[in-house]
Design a protein around this motif. Structure first.
Motif, PDB file in Angstrom:
ATOM      1  N   MET A   7       3.318 -25.672 -66.416  1.00 19.69           N
ATOM      2  CA  MET A   7       4.186 -26.505 -67.253  1.00 19.69           C
ATOM      3  C   MET A   7       4.630 -25.644 -68.425  1.00 19.69           C
ATOM      4  N   VAL A   8       5.940 -25.527 -68.597  1.00 16.96           N
ATOM      5  CA  VAL A   8       6.482 -24.613 -69.598  1.00 16.96           C
ATOM      6  C   VAL A   8       7.268 -25.378 -70.655  1.00 16.96           C
ATOM      7  N   TYR A   9       7.019 -25.021 -71.917  1.00 19.07           N
ATOM      8  CA  TYR A   9       7.835 -25.528 -73.021  1.00 19.07           C
ATOM      9  C   TYR A   9       8.294 -24.329 -73.841  1.00 19.07           C
ATOM     10  N   ASP A  10       9.282 -24.541 -74.677  1.00 17.85           N
ATOM     11  CA  ASP A  10       9.855 -23.499 -75.530  1.00 17.85           C
ATOM     12  C   ASP A  10       9.259 -23.669 -76.929  1.00 17.85           C
ATOM     13  N   ILE A  11       8.576 -22.647 -77.429  1.00 23.90           N
ATOM     14  CA  ILE A  11       7.912 -22.775 -78.739  1.00 23.90           C
ATOM     15  C   ILE A  11       8.906 -22.974 -79.883  1.00 23.90           C
ATOM     16  N   THR A  12      10.204 -22.726 -79.634  1.00 21.52           N
ATOM     17  CA  THR A  12      11.218 -22.872 -80.679  1.00 21.52           C
ATOM     18  C   THR A  12      11.943 -24.221 -80.610  1.00 21.52           C
ATOM     19  N   SER A  56       7.489 -16.557 -77.030  1.00 22.77           N
ATOM     20  CA  SER A  56       6.626 -16.148 -78.148  1.00 22.77           C
ATOM     21  C   SER A  56       7.210 -14.977 -78.921  1.00 22.77           C
ATOM     22  N   ASP A  57       8.214 -14.310 -78.367  1.00 22.44           N
ATOM     23  CA  ASP A  57       8.892 -13.223 -79.088  1.00 22.44           C
ATOM     24  C   ASP A  57       9.767 -13.756 -80.220  1.00 22.44           C
ATOM     25  N   LEU A  58      10.007 -15.059 -80.249  1.00 22.86           N
ATOM     26  CA  LEU A  58      10.843 -15.672 -81.293  1.00 22.86           C
ATOM     27  C   LEU A  58       9.981 -16.351 -82.364  1.00 22.86           C
ATOM     28  N   GLU A  59       8.976 -15.653 -82.826  1.00 24.92           N
ATOM     29  CA  GLU A  59       8.008 -16.179 -83.802  1.00 24.92           C
ATOM     30  C   GLU A  59       8.693 -16.752 -85.049  1.00 24.92           C
ATOM     31  N   ALA A  60       9.738 -16.104 -85.516  1.00 21.57           N
ATOM     32  CA  ALA A  60      10.427 -16.549 -86.733  1.00 21.57           C
ATOM     33  C   ALA A  60      11.094 -17.916 -86.555  1.00 21.57           C
ATOM     34  N   GLU A  86      -7.362 -31.046 -74.809  1.00 19.44           N
ATOM     35  CA  GLU A  86      -7.551 -32.488 -74.636  1.00 19.44           C
ATOM     36  C   GLU A  86      -7.219 -32.944 -73.215  1.00 19.44           C
ATOM     37  N   ASN A  87      -6.350 -32.190 -72.550  1.00 14.11           N
ATOM     38  CA  ASN A  87      -5.900 -32.576 -71.207  1.00 14.11           C
ATOM     39  C   ASN A  87      -6.465 -31.691 -70.104  1.00 14.11           C
ATOM     40  N   GLY A  88      -7.423 -30.837 -70.455  1.00 17.97           N
ATOM     41  CA  GLY A  88      -8.072 -29.994 -69.451  1.00 17.97           C
ATOM     42  C   GLY A  88      -7.155 -28.976 -68.806  1.00 17.97           C
ATOM     43  N   LEU A  89      -6.215 -28.443 -69.595  1.00 18.76           N
ATOM     44  CA  LEU A  89      -5.258 -27.471 -69.089  1.00 18.76           C
ATOM     45  C   LEU A  89      -5.617 -26.061 -69.551  1.00 18.76           C
ATOM     46  N   MET A  90      -5.267 -25.090 -68.748  1.00 15.54           N
ATOM     47  CA  MET A  90      -5.343 -23.701 -69.186  1.00 15.54           C
ATOM     48  C   MET A  90      -4.107 -23.482 -70.066  1.00 15.54           C
ATOM     49  N   PHE A  91      -4.160 -22.514 -70.996  1.00 13.84           N
ATOM     50  CA  PHE A  91      -3.043 -22.360 -71.931  1.00 13.84           C
ATOM     51  C   PHE A  91      -2.860 -20.920 -72.388  1.00 13.84           C
ATOM     52  N   LEU A  92      -1.603 -20.512 -72.453  1.00 11.04           N
ATOM     53  CA  LEU A  92      -1.203 -19.227 -73.025  1.00 11.04           C
ATOM     54  C   LEU A  92       0.197 -19.362 -73.597  1.00 11.04           C
ATOM     55  N   GLU A  93       0.482 -18.559 -74.605  1.00 13.35           N
ATOM     56  CA  GLU A  93       1.866 -18.381 -75.026  1.00 13.35           C
ATOM     57  C   GLU A  93       2.346 -17.080 -74.409  1.00 13.35           C
ATOM     58  N   CYS A  94       3.595 -17.071 -73.944  1.00 10.54           N
ATOM     59  CA  CYS A  94       4.168 -15.929 -73.233  1.00 10.54           C
ATOM     60  C   CYS A  94       5.565 -15.621 -73.751  1.00 10.54           C
ATOM     61  N   SER A  95       6.067 -14.485 -73.308  1.00 10.22           N
ATOM     62  CA  SER A  95       7.469 -14.147 -73.536  1.00 10.22           C
ATOM     63  C   SER A  95       8.040 -13.588 -72.235  1.00 10.22           C
ATOM     64  N   ALA A  96       8.951 -14.348 -71.640  1.00 12.16           N
ATOM     65  CA  ALA A  96       9.622 -13.850 -70.437  1.00 12.16           C
ATOM     66  C   ALA A  96      10.457 -12.622 -70.784  1.00 12.16           C
ATOM     67  N   LYS A  97      10.907 -12.543 -72.029  1.00 15.66           N
ATOM     68  CA  LYS A  97      11.760 -11.425 -72.453  1.00 15.66           C
ATOM     69  C   LYS A  97      10.977 -10.119 -72.549  1.00 15.66           C
ATOM     70  N   THR A  98       9.829 -10.145 -73.219  1.00 17.79           N
ATOM     71  CA  THR A  98       9.039  -8.919 -73.401  1.00 17.79           C
ATOM     72  C   THR A  98       8.006  -8.724 -72.291  1.00 17.79           C
ATOM     73  N   GLY A  99       7.720  -9.801 -71.560  1.00 18.83           N
ATOM     74  CA  GLY A  99       6.695  -9.746 -70.518  1.00 18.83           C
ATOM     75  C   GLY A  99       5.300 -10.046 -71.040  1.00 18.83           C
ATOM     76  N   ASP A 100       5.168 -10.266 -72.348  1.00 20.84           N
ATOM     77  CA  ASP A 100       3.858 -10.515 -72.957  1.00 20.84           C
ATOM     78  C   ASP A 100       3.189 -11.743 -72.335  1.00 20.84           C
ATOM     79  N   ASN A 101       1.991 -11.549 -71.782  1.00 22.06           N
ATOM     80  CA  ASN A 101       1.147 -12.603 -71.197  1.00 22.06           C
ATOM     81  C   ASN A 101       1.689 -13.251 -69.922  1.00 22.06           C
ATOM     82  N   VAL A 102       2.836 -12.819 -69.418  1.00 20.51           N
ATOM     83  CA  VAL A 102       3.405 -13.427 -68.211  1.00 20.51           C
ATOM     84  C   VAL A 102       2.491 -13.162 -67.017  1.00 20.51           C
ATOM     85  N   GLU A 103       2.112 -11.911 -66.856  1.00 24.70           N
ATOM     86  CA  GLU A 103       1.223 -11.530 -65.755  1.00 24.70           C
ATOM     87  C   GLU A 103      -0.076 -12.341 -65.835  1.00 24.70           C
TER      88      GLU A 103
END
Length: 195
Positions: free
Chosen positions: A70-75, A107-111, A126-143
Motif C-alpha cells: 500500500m503506497v501513499y505520497d509523503i507530500t 522520501s526524496d522530497l523531505e522539504a 496499530e494495523n500490523g503492517l510492515m513499513f518503510l519510506e522509499c524514493s522511487a526516484k533515488t531508489g532509496d529503500n525500494v529494494e
C-alpha cells in the motif's frame, strides 16, 4: 493516484526511475527473480490503478495475493488519509495471512513532507503492517520494501501459515526439474561427428 506505484515497480524491476510515468489504466504487472534463503523465487507484481473509477477492477486482484504493497505520497496528506479505506479492502478481500507492507513514497522530497514518519509508523504498527519510506526516484529503500515483503511471505510458507496447496495463497510452488543423467553407455558415432 499519482503516489508512484508504477515508478516503484519500475525502479525495482528495471533499476531506473521513469520520470514521465503515465497513470496506470486498470492493471499492469512486472516480474523479477530474487533469491530468498537460497531459493530462487519469481515475483509477479501486479500494479493496480489508484483512480477511484478503477477500484472495482483492482479489488479483483486482491484475491490470491500473497502480499500487498500500500503506497501513499509523503507530500500529499490526502493519499495518507485514504489508507484506512484501502486497508479495509485489502483485509476484506485477501487471505488473512497476506503480507501487507505500507510504503511512504517520495522520501526524496523531505522539504515538501506533509505526513510525518512517526504518524505513518504508528498507523502501520496499530494495523500490523510492515513499513518503510522509499524514493522511487533515488531508489532509496525500494529494494528493501519488495525483498522484505518476499522474505515475510517465504517465512509464512516455512512456518505453515501460508498453505502452498491453497489456490488463494497467491503462491505457486514449482519443484526443481530433475536433471537427466548422462547415459555414458552410448558412445557417439565418430562418422560425421561435428564435436
Amino acid at each position: 493516484m499519482g503516489v508512484g506505484k508504477s515508478c516503484l515497480l519500475h525502479q525495482f524491476t528495471e533499476k531506473k526511475f521513469m520520470a514521465d510515468c503515465p497513470h496506470t489504466i486498470g492493471v499492469e504487472f512486472g516480474t523479477r527473480i530474487i533469491e530468498v534463503s537460497g531459493q530462487k523465487i519469481k515475483l509477479q507484481i501486479w500494479d493496480t490503478a489508484g483512480q477511484e473509477r478503477f477500484r472495482a477492477v483492482t479489488r479483483s486482484y486482491y484475491r490470491g495475493a500473497a502480499g500487498a504493497l500500500m503506497v501513499y505520497d509523503i507530500t500529499r496528506r490526502s493519499t495518507y488519509n485514504h489508507l484506512s479505506s484501502w486497508l479495509t479492502d485489502a483485509r476484506n478481500l485477501t487471505n488473512p495471512n497476506t503480507v501487507i507492507f505500507l510504503i511512504g513514497n517520495k522520501s526524496d522530497l523531505e522539504a515538501q513532507r506533509d505526513v510525518t514518519y512517526e504518524e505513518a509508523k504508528q498507523f502501520a504498527d496499530e494495523n500490523g503492517l510492515m513499513f518503510l519510506e522509499c524514493s522511487a526516484k533515488t531508489g532509496d529503500n525500494v529494494e528493501d520494501a519488495f525483498l522484505d515483503t518476499a522474505k515475510k511471505i517465504y517465512q509464512n510458507i516455512q512456518d505453515g501459515s501460508l498453505d502452498l496447496n491453497a489456490a488463494e495463497s497467491g503462491v505457486q510452488h514449482k519443484p526443481a526439474q530433475p536433471r537427466t543423467p548422462l547415459n555414458t553407455d552410448q558412445q557417439p558415432s565418430k562418422e560425421g561427428c561435428q564435436c
